[in-house]
Design an enzyme around this catalytic site. Structure first.
Site, short mmCIF file in Angstrom:
data_model
loop_
_atom_site.label_atom_id
_atom_site.label_comp_id
_atom_site.label_asym_id
_atom_site.label_seq_id
_atom_site.Cartn_x
_atom_site.Cartn_y
_atom_site.Cartn_z
N TYR A 5 -11.28 15.15 -6.16
CA TYR A 5 -10.48 14.33 -7.08
C TYR A 5 -9.71 15.22 -8.05
O TYR A 5 -8.50 15.00 -8.28
CB TYR A 5 -11.39 13.37 -7.84
N THR A 34 -12.26 1.05 -17.52
CA THR A 34 -11.41 0.32 -16.57
C THR A 34 -12.20 0.11 -15.28
O THR A 34 -13.34 0.56 -15.14
CB THR A 34 -10.13 1.11 -16.25
N LYS A 44 -5.59 15.51 -8.62
CA LYS A 44 -4.92 15.32 -9.90
C LYS A 44 -4.29 16.63 -10.40
O LYS A 44 -3.26 16.60 -11.09
CB LYS A 44 -5.91 14.78 -10.94
N ASN A 95 1.13 5.50 -11.28
CA ASN A 95 -0.23 5.28 -11.73
C ASN A 95 -1.24 5.07 -10.62
O ASN A 95 -2.44 5.31 -10.81
CB ASN A 95 -0.24 4.05 -12.65
N ASP A 153 0.88 -1.17 0.00
CA ASP A 153 0.00 0.00 0.00
C ASP A 153 0.92 1.22 0.00
O ASP A 153 1.66 1.44 0.97
CB ASP A 153 -0.88 -0.02 1.25
N SER A 172 -2.49 11.38 -14.65
CA SER A 172 -3.45 12.35 -14.16
C SER A 172 -4.83 11.98 -14.71
O SER A 172 -5.23 10.82 -14.70
CB SER A 172 -3.03 13.76 -14.58
#
Length: 276
Positions: A148, A183, A152, A84, A57, A134
């Site tokens: 969020y 995804t 980013k 990532n 982690d 990003s």
């Protein structure tokens, strides 16, 4: 000499797809992820000895030390970092509590920095590449994406500063800004349901997003292919938007910001003889 890649979030999504492509190009992959079973699956699918699995982690207090030791054990050379790992959090700014806000910055920003600190000495030695993952909404925000997008946006500005700072060393930095792709991200993100105050804005956006047809989500192979291709360029771009929606929305945001800058560049106008 085969290249060495370190990929965080390597167990699914873009991370796994990039790992598969790097392995197909004869690279050695240091695969970092929280799920040991998926790391084992990646290692089992690769030629023997070509994957170093790191169950970790990256928000753990010792993550930087663990990754530093892993890179050292791999020979101290690192050609490509794909930074990532991250997750999504959506909801009204006011309604996201302190613990949730802290958690997304811990994962998307502070852990990102820990990975950079652990890997940059080896990347400098190899004149390597840094890929910061990003999002299209790292450039602007939608209703519900405030926290969020902020995380980013931090990744983007850290990456931009890093590119300037590392320029004399030969290390190249690219910030990849994917649009909406099919995804696990879309199914694993955390959503804080809005109350009545934010139903017309946050609620409407989340409902509209949930009703998007499957064809609105791009093929994630496109992003993985773009990452592989950009790391091979002698002079890669600082930012790379991937997906028609990313390009369209980022362009619209930049045009809007320029128009606002032009409109307000002389504000406030102080009459002659007034003011200080």
């Amino acid at each position: 000499m085969p290249s060495t890649w370190l990929i965080t979030g390597a167990t699914s999504g873009f991370g796994r797809l990039v790992a598969d492509r790097a392995l197909a190009a004869d690279a050695h992959v240091i695969a970092v992820g929280r799920r040991s079973d998926r790391l084992a699956d990646l290692a089992d699918s690769a030629p023997h000895g070509r994957v170093t699995t790191v169950p970790l982690d990256i928000t753990a207090p010792d993550a930087e030390e663990v990754l530093t030791d892993v890179v050292r054990a791999a020979g101290g050379r690192l050609d490509v970092l794909v930074n990532n790992a991250g997750y999504g959090l959506f909801g009204a700014v006011e309604q996201i509590d302190a613990a949730e806000a802290r958690a997304i910055f811990d994962t998307n920003v502070l852990a990102n920095l820990a990975v950079l600190r652990a890997t940059l000495p080896a990347l400098r030695a190899a004149h390597g590449r840094v890929v910061q993952i990003s999002s299209l909404i790292g450039q602007f925000a939608w209703p519900s994406s405030g926290l969020y997008s902020a995380s980013k946006g931090a990744v983007e500005l850290i990456g931009e500063a890093l590119a300037h700072e590392l320029a004399p060393t030969g290390v190249k930095v690219t910030i990849v800004e994917p649009g909406t792709f099919a995804t696990e991200f879309a199914t694993s993100l955390h959503v804080v349901a809005p109350d009545d105050v934010y139903a017309p804005t946050v609620g409407k956006f989340l409902t509209d997003f949930s009703e998007l047809p499957p064809e609105a989500f791009g093929d994630p192979d496109t992003v993985a292919d773009a990452i592989i291709a950009v790391t091979a360029l002698d002079e890669p771009p600082l930012r790379l938007a991937v997906g028609a929606d990313a390009i369209e929305n980022i362009r619209a945001s930049l045009r809007s910001r320029l128009a606002e800058l032009d409109r307000w560049e002389s504000f406030p106008r102080v009459p002659v003889g007034q003011g200080t």
